[in-house]
Design an enzyme around this catalytic site. Structure first.
Site, PDB file in Angstrom:
ATOM      1  N   GLU A 123      -2.970  -7.996  -0.338  1.00 37.35           N
ATOM      2  CA  GLU A 123      -4.353  -8.009   0.188  1.00 37.35           C
ATOM      3  C   GLU A 123      -5.328  -7.512  -1.029  1.00 37.35           C
ATOM      4  O   GLU A 123      -6.313  -6.755  -0.651  1.00 37.35           O
ATOM      5  CB  GLU A 123      -4.583  -7.148   1.338  1.00 37.35           C
ATOM      6  CG  GLU A 123      -3.707  -7.730   2.405  1.00 37.35           C
ATOM      7  CD  GLU A 123      -3.784  -6.767   3.910  1.00 37.35           C
ATOM      8  OE1 GLU A 123      -3.646  -7.497   4.696  1.00 37.35           O
ATOM      9  OE2 GLU A 123      -3.768  -5.500   3.543  1.00 37.35           O
TER      10      GLU A 123
HETATM   11  C1  TNX Z   1      -0.838  -5.733   6.448  1.00 35.00           C
HETATM   12  S1  TNX Z   1       1.473  -5.989   5.238  1.00 35.00           S
HETATM   13  C2  TNX Z   1      -0.929  -4.999   5.495  1.00 35.00           C
HETATM   14  C3  TNX Z   1      -1.137  -3.535   5.633  1.00 35.00           C
HETATM   15  C4  TNX Z   1      -1.546  -3.146   7.193  1.00 35.00           C
HETATM   16  C5  TNX Z   1      -0.753  -4.041   7.837  1.00 35.00           C
HETATM   17  C6  TNX Z   1      -0.839  -3.794   9.446  1.00 35.00           C
HETATM   18  C7  TNX Z   1       0.790  -5.486   4.057  1.00 35.00           C
HETATM   19  C8  TNX Z   1       1.377  -5.705   2.713  1.00 35.00           C
HETATM   20  N1  TNX Z   1      -0.348  -5.142   4.149  1.00 35.00           N
HETATM   21  O1  TNX Z   1      -2.347  -3.168   4.975  1.00 35.00           O
HETATM   22  O2  TNX Z   1      -1.526  -2.041   7.516  1.00 35.00           O
HETATM   23  O3  TNX Z   1      -0.753  -5.407   7.822  1.00 35.00           O
HETATM   24  O4  TNX Z   1       0.089  -4.631  10.340  1.00 35.00           O
END
Ligand code: TNX
Length: 533
Positions: free
Chosen positions: A339
């Site tokens: 992300e």
């Molecule tokens: C996605 S999975 C994220 C996290 C969040 C999560 C909540 C991932 C690598 N990043 O930053 O906490 O979803 O479900």
């Protein structure tokens, strides 16, 4: 009449009749009356399902005379001590550790075809023998032995029970070497004791990797001596505005050794270049504009990025990875990489090209979230896939192509094994961005055939992440992890041939009373036939 006046005669009466019963017992049987015989747990009723089970012969009965027999090595003795430590409070038996004698519970190392973590359990009227070629195998065998005893064995006070273990042989070894769970200690901080509790829960299901998500926008959780404000300032926040916290290096080392004593390897994650607001808030110079943002206590993602063009960024990364690598005997260091919505693609690739060699320089293998496959994953790196059934074919193909080119995969599909997803719309905790994930959905997929175009040999294992935006207590952790965590553990351990929801749900249901005995509050999914009462 005082309370004492009233109770003393009754106590005397009760004691008197106890003495009579004991005397009668001694006269007729030579021992206390035998506890009622309950049904013996079948050898196959274990989670994760063992690779092979051959029931047969009379059971072994644990008694006051049972000893735990260990080979000479200090490590086998330690595993024996761990087993006795579980059995003594509830049985009330002394269970001495000894290198002599015959029968009883024997833990034995021998060269054999057990692999690094496999074991054999043989049970008959004279004793139970666990055999493995490494202590980790004995430890996993101990978890099987534990599950073959009545659930009350988990209680911490003496239970009047018939402690029998079914006769026969279990031969067992894992399908995958990497069987993980992740705990997000950044969104909400969890204390050393809370993490220890989770490690104990993982060990019961033969999970052998604990991935700790040590940094994110909301908090930096590990003391770094060369950058003290990371923990000192960046650690003092969490989602919702609580006080946060961090592990001192001594506390982190303690957690690592607590995990190691349970054959769990700690995989520390420093998430970069996104998810870094806590670091950016702690040091203005890490920001491209030289201005530190305020600390963050919300739950948005994707707004922060390290400054890819500044040299100080790589000094920072080098220092953090150097210190963390020195604290971590485990093989892996997780660099996040998910992300990074505030980092351009070109910057992301530049950043990963500079950071991966730093991890290698300090002797660690790289793990990154699967977005790393959009850059140039280093040789030997593992990518952790967290997509969904609905993830685009192009993104899945990018991961599959990396796998064909030698990048190993850890599978954490979010709509299957993200333990923070709500079970149903009424689940009071958790999120639902990846969908609602009931127990069956969480279990009913095959890691070996999950992603099209991925060679089976590229799949290194399964990991169940638990993100903590909505979780604050051990009870919260337990409620989201149980009963899904054991399913993820089984997908990692058990041969594909044992995979079957209808038999799994019965084995899973049998774990309920054990969780009750352990004080683990769990989601009573209507999909699982929990025993009544
Ligand atoms: C996605 S999975 C994220 C996290 C969040 C999560 C909540 C991932 C690598 N990043 O930053 O906490 O979803 O479900």
């Amino acid at each position: 009449m005082t309370r004492n006046d009233r109770t003393t005669p009754r106590t005397a009466r009760v004691l008197g009749s106890l003495l009579l019963v004991a005397a009668a017992g001694a006269f007729t049987l030579g021992a206390a009356p035998a506890p009622p015989e309950g049904p013996v747990t079948p050898l196959s009723q274990v989670v994760p399902a063992p690779a092979s089970v051959t029931p047969g012969g009379a059971p072994y009965r644990l008694t006051r005379a049972t000893a735990v027999r260990v080979d000479g090595s200090a490590e086998v003795r330690r595993v024996g001590g761990y087993l006795a430590g579980i059995l003594r409070p509830s049985t009330g038996y002394p269970l001495p550790l000894t290198e002599h004698g015959a029968g009883g519970i024997r833990l034995h190392l021998e060269k054999g075809d057990f692999g690094a973590e496999g074991y054999r359990l043989r049970s008959g009227p004279t004793g139970v023998t666990l055999t493995a070629s490494a202590p980790a195998g004995l430890f996993h065998g101990v978890q099987t032995l534990r599950q073959l005893l009545p659930a009350a064995v988990e209680k911490r006070t003496v239970q009047h029970q018939d402690w029998r273990i079914a006769g026969g042989t279990v031969e067992d070894r894992p399908r995958y070497a990497y069987r993980g769970a992740m705990l997000d200690v950044s969104r909400h901080f969890f204390t050393v004791a809370q993490v220890e509790r989770y490690i104990d829960e993982l060990a019961l299901y033969k999970v052998n990797e604990l991935h700790l998500h040590l940094s994110d926008d909301q908090g930096w959780r590990i003391a770094i001596n060369s950058w003290p404000r990371l923990a000192g300032y960046g650690g003092a926040s969490e989602v919702g505005g609580g006080k946060g916290g961090f592990y001192t290096q001594a506390e982190y080392r303690h957690l690592v050794s607590y995990a190691a004593a349970r054959y769990v390897e700690v995989v520390p994650e420093i998430d970069m270049p996104g998810h870094t607001n806590a670091a950016l808030a702690s040091y203005a110079k890490l920001n491209c504009d030289g201005v530190a943002p305020p600390r963050y206590t919300g739950t948005e993602v994707g707004f922060s990025s390290l400054c890819v063009s500044k040299d100080v960024t790589y000094t920072f990364v080098d220092d953090v990875i150097r210190e963390l690598a020195a604290l971590t005997p485990g093989r892996y260091l997780h660099i996040g990489g998910d992300e990074a919505h505030s980092t351009s693609h070109a910057d992301y690739v530049t950043f990963m090209d500079r950071v991966q060699p730093i991890v290698a320089k300090y002797g660690k293998k790289i793990i990154g979230w699967h977005q790393l496959t959009g850059a140039h994953p280093a040789k030997g790196a593992l990518a952790q896939y967290w997509g969904l059934d609905s993830t685009s074919a192009a993104e899945k193909e990018q991961v599959a192509q990396a796998a064909r080119n030698g990048t190993g995969l850890i599978l954490s599909p979010a709509d299957r094994v993200y333990l923070d997803m709500k079970y149903t719309k009424d689940t009071p905790l958790g999120l639902s961005w990846a969908g609602l994930v009931e127990v069956r959905r969480s279990y009913d997929w095959d890691p070996g055939a999950y992603l099209a175009g991925v060679p089976a040999s590229a799949v290194k294992g399964v990991e169940a992440p638990l993100w903590s935006e909505t979780l604050k207590t051990s009870a919260d952790i337990d409620y989201m992890a149980f009963p899904r965590l054991p399913g993820a553990a089984e997908l990692g351990w058990s041969p594909a041939a044992t995979h079957d929801w209808d038999t799994y749900k019965v084995r899973l249901a049998a774990q309920g009373p054990r969780w009750d005995a352990l004080g683990i509050g769990y989601y009573h999914s209507p999909q699982v036939p929990w025993p009544s009462g």
